[in-house]
Design a protein around this motif. Sequence first.
Motif: not given
Length: 403
Positions: A306-312
């Motif tokens: 998705g467009g909001t990739a983060n560490a989690q």
Amino acid sequence: MNLHEYQAKELLKKYNVPVQEGFACSTVHEAEEAYRQIKNQSGSSFAVVKAQIHAGGRGKGTVKETGINGVKVAKNIDQITEFAKGILGGTLVTIQTGPAGKVVNKILVAQDMYYDGPSERKEFYLSILLDRTKKQNVIMYSTEGGMNIEDVAHDTPEKIFKEWVHPGGPLQGFQARKIAFNLGLSGEAFKNCVKFVTNLYNAYVGLDCGMLEINPLFKAADDKVIAVDCKMNIDDNALMRHADVAAMRDTTEEDPTEVEAGNHNLNFIKLDGNVGCMVNGAGLAMATMDMIQLSGGQPANFLDVGGTANAQTVEAGFKIILKDPNVKAILINIFGGIVRCDRVAAGVIEAYKTIGDIPVPIIVRLQGTNAEEAKKLIDESGLKVQSAIQLSEAADLVKQAVA
């Protein structure tokens, strides 16, 4: 979302679509009780035992452990017991499951529809789905229903009829009559078929089906028109409108990694290759898979974070990809539009440290906002992560990793 036959039939009944009645059973005892009820209701000593898995070809498939077919006709309660024991808990292998097969956790014990002479009964095929080229729903049907419908479509395609319906309106009366006429029906059977097709189309639209297949569509000797088997697929994007249908989901029939990915809001499809993919955006994911193929590798999965990739999300993606023993390398390909590349890079580094030693090469290609800063973060992290900015660079690194 796929449904079992017994679940699909229960939904069809709500739309007044006549179906072969039966009982879903998880144990031999339940199957015996179901047989007794069916015998009392129908007066016939015959009943059908059907394995309930998300795959077609059950009638021709066999249970690995016992050699019993996935669909059997029982003449008495002793055979019900024999077939239930031989199917429940076994691994059914069909043309659609592949050699691994699927474990059968439920069977459907159903009434025998073939209670009259063969000269009086007929089997048809009918399905409804979206024709994307015409942007309309299409009803496909044939006089040649039954287990060999694939051969009919391949060898005699002229026997497959099609009727298109504009998605903005209902099935028109003349269309339902045309279908019944082309199936060669007349009299009471003709009228029953018109009602059946109309109600079935209403069910297709009302339930937001992606596909609805009746095979066989059965005309009994008394001119009743009945759905003997049913395959139903519901559009996942419409499940929010159908809480009762969503509750029918059987995750035991799905790939465990795909189920886990869904729990993390990741779009994941397992494939048979050797290079794991983690990408943001479906279009970029498809291009990345093509690039892996051209580089001499094979994509092991489709994974859109998705467009909001983060560490989690990166960490969850790593863990899911690494569950595949065939993966020889992981390619992370992120375009920094909504999300900054340096944040993704920080997430990759954090996830790498959390998971520990990752036994396969990791290639990270970041392009877009703060791509240079992201590359610097990865290069200076001290981790065994290779970075790239150009797609061609990532392709060369993938080629080296799978050589």
